[in-house]
Design a protein around this motif. Structure first.
Motif, short mmCIF file in Angstrom:
data_model
loop_
_atom_site.label_atom_id
_atom_site.label_comp_id
_atom_site.label_asym_id
_atom_site.label_seq_id
_atom_site.Cartn_x
_atom_site.Cartn_y
_atom_site.Cartn_z
N ARG A 146 0.84 -1.20 0.00
CA ARG A 146 0.00 0.00 0.00
C ARG A 146 0.87 1.25 0.00
O ARG A 146 1.93 1.28 0.62
CB ARG A 146 -0.91 -0.02 1.23
N PHE A 147 0.42 2.29 -0.70
CA PHE A 147 1.16 3.56 -0.80
C PHE A 147 0.74 4.46 0.35
O PHE A 147 -0.43 4.85 0.45
CB PHE A 147 0.84 4.23 -2.14
N PHE A 148 1.69 4.80 1.26
CA PHE A 148 1.37 5.58 2.46
C PHE A 148 2.40 6.70 2.63
O PHE A 148 3.55 6.44 2.91
CB PHE A 148 1.37 4.66 3.69
N GLY A 149 1.98 7.96 2.43
CA GLY A 149 2.85 9.11 2.64
C GLY A 149 4.11 9.08 1.79
O GLY A 149 5.19 9.42 2.25
N GLY A 150 3.97 8.66 0.53
CA GLY A 150 5.13 8.61 -0.35
C GLY A 150 5.98 7.37 -0.18
O GLY A 150 7.05 7.28 -0.76
N ARG A 151 5.55 6.41 0.65
CA ARG A 151 6.31 5.18 0.89
C ARG A 151 5.46 3.97 0.53
O ARG A 151 4.23 4.02 0.64
CB ARG A 151 6.75 5.08 2.36
N THR A 152 6.12 2.89 0.14
CA THR A 152 5.43 1.63 -0.13
C THR A 152 5.57 0.73 1.09
O THR A 152 6.69 0.33 1.46
CB THR A 152 6.01 0.94 -1.36
N VAL A 153 4.46 0.43 1.75
CA VAL A 153 4.49 -0.32 3.00
C VAL A 153 4.77 -1.80 2.73
O VAL A 153 4.24 -2.38 1.78
CB VAL A 153 3.13 -0.15 3.74
N VAL A 154 5.63 -2.38 3.56
CA VAL A 154 5.91 -3.82 3.51
C VAL A 154 5.30 -4.45 4.76
O VAL A 154 5.74 -4.16 5.88
CB VAL A 154 7.42 -4.09 3.44
N ALA A 155 4.29 -5.29 4.58
CA ALA A 155 3.58 -5.90 5.70
C ALA A 155 3.79 -7.41 5.67
O ALA A 155 3.55 -8.05 4.64
CB ALA A 155 2.09 -5.57 5.65
N THR A 156 4.23 -7.98 6.79
CA THR A 156 4.46 -9.42 6.91
C THR A 156 3.96 -9.89 8.27
O THR A 156 3.89 -9.12 9.23
CB THR A 156 5.95 -9.77 6.78
N VAL A 157 3.61 -11.17 8.33
CA VAL A 157 3.23 -11.77 9.61
C VAL A 157 4.51 -12.18 10.33
O VAL A 157 5.32 -12.95 9.79
CB VAL A 157 2.30 -12.99 9.41
N TYR A 158 4.73 -11.64 11.52
CA TYR A 158 5.97 -11.84 12.26
C TYR A 158 5.88 -13.09 13.12
O TYR A 158 4.81 -13.47 13.59
CB TYR A 158 6.25 -10.62 13.13
N ASP A 159 7.05 -13.72 13.37
CA ASP A 159 7.10 -14.94 14.16
C ASP A 159 6.61 -14.66 15.59
O ASP A 159 7.08 -13.73 16.26
CB ASP A 159 8.54 -15.47 14.20
N GLN A 160 5.67 -15.48 16.06
CA GLN A 160 5.06 -15.25 17.37
C GLN A 160 6.09 -15.43 18.50
O GLN A 160 6.10 -14.66 19.47
CB GLN A 160 3.88 -16.22 17.57
N VAL A 161 6.95 -16.44 18.37
CA VAL A 161 7.93 -16.70 19.44
C VAL A 161 8.95 -15.59 19.52
O VAL A 161 9.30 -15.12 20.60
CB VAL A 161 8.60 -18.07 19.21
N LEU A 162 9.44 -15.14 18.36
CA LEU A 162 10.39 -14.03 18.36
C LEU A 162 9.78 -12.78 18.97
O LEU A 162 10.44 -12.05 19.70
CB LEU A 162 10.86 -13.74 16.94
N TYR A 163 8.52 -12.56 18.68
CA TYR A 163 7.83 -11.38 19.24
C TYR A 163 7.70 -11.51 20.76
O TYR A 163 7.94 -10.56 21.50
CB TYR A 163 6.46 -11.24 18.60
N GLU A 164 7.33 -12.70 21.26
CA GLU A 164 7.17 -12.88 22.71
C GLU A 164 8.51 -12.81 23.43
O GLU A 164 8.56 -12.44 24.60
CB GLU A 164 6.48 -14.22 22.97
N GLU A 165 9.61 -13.18 22.71
CA GLU A 165 10.93 -13.09 23.31
C GLU A 165 11.56 -11.69 23.14
O GLU A 165 12.73 -11.51 23.42
CB GLU A 165 11.86 -14.14 22.69
N GLN A 166 10.74 -10.72 22.65
CA GLN A 166 11.20 -9.34 22.47
C GLN A 166 12.37 -9.26 21.48
O GLN A 166 13.26 -8.43 21.63
CB GLN A 166 11.60 -8.71 23.81
N ASP A 167 12.36 -10.12 20.48
CA ASP A 167 13.38 -10.11 19.45
C ASP A 167 12.78 -9.48 18.20
O ASP A 167 12.02 -10.13 17.48
CB ASP A 167 13.87 -11.53 19.17
N PHE A 168 13.10 -8.22 17.93
CA PHE A 168 12.52 -7.50 16.81
C PHE A 168 13.53 -7.26 15.69
O PHE A 168 13.34 -6.38 14.86
CB PHE A 168 11.98 -6.14 17.28
N SER A 169 14.63 -8.02 15.68
CA SER A 169 15.71 -7.77 14.72
C SER A 169 15.49 -8.46 13.38
O SER A 169 16.28 -8.27 12.47
CB SER A 169 17.04 -8.23 15.32
N HIS A 170 14.48 -9.31 13.24
CA HIS A 170 14.27 -10.05 11.97
C HIS A 170 13.35 -9.28 11.05
O HIS A 170 12.57 -8.45 11.47
CB HIS A 170 13.70 -11.43 12.27
#
Length: 576
Positions: free
Chosen positions: A552-576
């Protein structure tokens, strides 16, 4: 050099003989070269002398700024005082005194009589508490001085309710007479005409069409009310020349226009003066930062002018030289920064190459150790057999699982290198098989197998995460949506989280929103990527948001949306 007689005042009585010169001639900055002598370079200053000069320059600039600031503050206060005096004078010019009023006359009668000259702000009548009647005089305040002047000229001696009224200025006018005369002199520079008694249904174009017969009109303005499209019944017309102004006054004063008599007279105030109605004027002060900055600029200009005067040069030339020096210093600083940046890049590249070489060496050592281990285990030398003969035979190893690849028995006819290569391939196959089983969790592995299994790089992290997910009950569908390239780091503010939550609530219940800023390197000007993690109440909501927002085009940028790994999210790992 001989002695010379002194006069009574302590000075020399006779002429001074020629003095002998010893040493070289030093021509300082701004000095003139005389007699064709070449200027000698000044000696280089020491560090302490340079610091002393810098401190002296700083002190001189601070003192200059203080003096300029004091002068500017004083000038501002004087200008405010003068403005206040002029405003008070305007208020007095808008007031007239009306005397000899019949005791039966009320305020509404005075308003009807004096209203055609212009809008009346107030009427003050003095009442006698004993007789319950007014004392026979009143003060009328108009919105404009011109209306008061016309009323004074045309209403003095008018017969109202059996009496000839007296119209004049208040008794306190003389105290402001000097300022009033100054305002009236300023008004003579403009060929302006005041027009009062204008019918409410007439427009600016109507008035302009009537008065443009006397000459070319520069401006025609009717005083507006708070209601759009309405006026207060008076206005000002400015002509190109004085004759047109005088002709309009003589011809249009008390002219019947639209059923009302116009009141036309010469404007006695300049266009920039307005009546505030006698409201208390507060002294507006200049912000401190603005005053100091203005004083610093003024002091700098004065310093340049002083230097230019002493050297006999133009201050513009000195300024250009300073700008040239500043540009050279900026270029030098920019070049140094670029060199430092290149040096850091080379160091980081060298460190990456060293780490890569270290990893390659580690792999080579591991492979060589594996080869040597298998070579020693397969060594058919008789001395080893003799040494192993007294030892009891090792217990039989547990049979490998049925799905594990079993190594073929080595025969005496197979060469040593082929045996080693075959053994390495068997070990790698076993490692892969153990990794698959650890990831799938379908078959338990022994402690020794897990200890001997080697996992490196991303495989180790992924295996640990997969094992952690298995311990938590197997793979789970993620309900976390990751949005990249939606906003820049400079757009992150307090309202962003609420806006994201409101936007994503269209796809399901939003439980949490995390805005993560990831710096790409350790430099101060390194790029910062913004990742937005949206946790929904159900995995289907995250998928729905991904399908809708990805690309989607948002404020001059093309948004990249993905479903993030649930375990990485719960472990506070946002580097992927």
């Amino acid at each position: 050099m001989g002695e010379m007689a002194m006069d009574g005042g302590g000075g020399y009585a006779g002429p001074v003989p020629p003095l002998l010169e010893s040493g070289g001639l030093v021509v300082g900055p701004g000095g003139k070269k005389e007699g064709g002598r070449a200027a000698i370079a000044l000696p280089k200053l020491s560090t302490s002398e340079s610091l002393a000069i810098q401190r002296a320059k700083k002190y001189a600039m601070e003192q200059s700024i203080k003096i300029v600031l004091m002068k500017q503050t004083l000038a501002h206060q004087q200008a405010q005082a003068k403005s206040l005096q002029r405003q008070q004078a305007i208020v007095l010019m808008c007031r007239i005194y009306v005397g000899s009023i019949n005791f039966e006359v009320r305020e509404d009668t005075l308003k009807t009589t004096f209203g055609p000259f212009g809008p009346i702000k107030s009427i003050s009548m003095s009442w006698d508490p004993l007789t319950q009647k007014h004392k026979g005089f009143a003060f009328i305040d108009y919105e404009t001085p011109e209306a008061a002047q016309l009323a004074l000229e045309q209403m003095n001696g008018t017969f109202i309710s059996g009496r000839n009224i007296k119209v004049g200025r208040p008794s306190n006018m003389p105290q402001a007479q000097t300022i009033i005369e100054e305002i009236q002199r300023d008004a003579l520079n403009y060929n302006r005409v005041y027009v009062g008694g204008i019918h409410k249904d007439l427009s600016t174009d109507d008035i302009k069409s009537v008065f443009e017969a006397f000459g070319q009109i520069k401006t025609c303005e009717l005083s507006p009310t708070l209601v759009e499209g309405r006026h207060k019944g008076y206005g000002f017309i400015e002509y190109e020349n004085l004759q047109s102004c005088q002709d309009a006054i003589s011809s249009m004063n008390q002219f019947d226009l639209g059923g009302q008599y116009l009141r036309v007279g010469r404007s006695i105030t300049p266009p920039d003066i307005k009546n505030t109605g006698g409201q208390s004027l507060t002294n507006s002060t200049i912000p401190t930062a603005s005053a100091v900055a203005a004083a610093a600029v003024t002091a700098k200009i004065q310093a340049l002018d002083a230097v230019a005067t002493n050297l006999g040069l133009d201050s513009q030339d000195i300024k250009m030289e300073q700008e040239k020096e500043d540009n050279i210093a900026k270029e030098k600083k920019t070049k140094e920064q670029e060199e430092k940046k290149e040096k850091r890049e080379k160091e980081r590249e060298r460190e990456r190459d060293e780490r890569s070489n270290e990893r390659s060496n580690e792999r080579s050592r591991e492979i060589s150790q594996t080869h040597s281990h298998h070579s020693r285990s397969r060594d058919p030398s008789p001395r080893r057999e003799e040494r192993l003969e007294p030892a009891p035979p090792p217990p039989p190893a547990s049979p490998p699982p049925s799905d594990r690849i079993s190594p073929p028995p080595p025969g005496p006819s197979v060469p040593g290198d082929k045996v080693v290569a075959t053994q390495v391939a068997m070990e790698q196959a076993q490692q892969l098989e153990l990794q698959k089983k650890l990831m799938s969790g379908s078959e338990s592995t022994t402690l020794s197998q897990q200890e001997n299994m080697q996992i490196k790089g991303q495989s180790a992290r992924h295996l640990v995460m997969q094992k952690l997910m298995g311990a938590r009950g197997g793979l789970r569908e993620s309900k976390v949506l990751c949005l990249k390239n939606m906003v820049g780091s400079e757009e992150v503010d307090e309202q962003l989280q609420e806006e994201i939550e409101e936007e994503c609530s269209k796809y399901g219940d939003v439980e949490n929103v995390i805005i993560y800023q990831e710096r790409q390197s350790e430099e101060e000007d390194a790029e910062i990527l913004v990742k937005i993690f949206v946790e929904f109440g159900h995995p289907s909501h995250a998928k729905k948001g991904r399908d809708s927002l990805n690309g989607r085009f948002f404020g001059g940028r093309t948004v990249v949306a993905t479903v993030y790994d649930q375990v990485l999210y719960e472990e506070q790992d946002f580097s992927h």
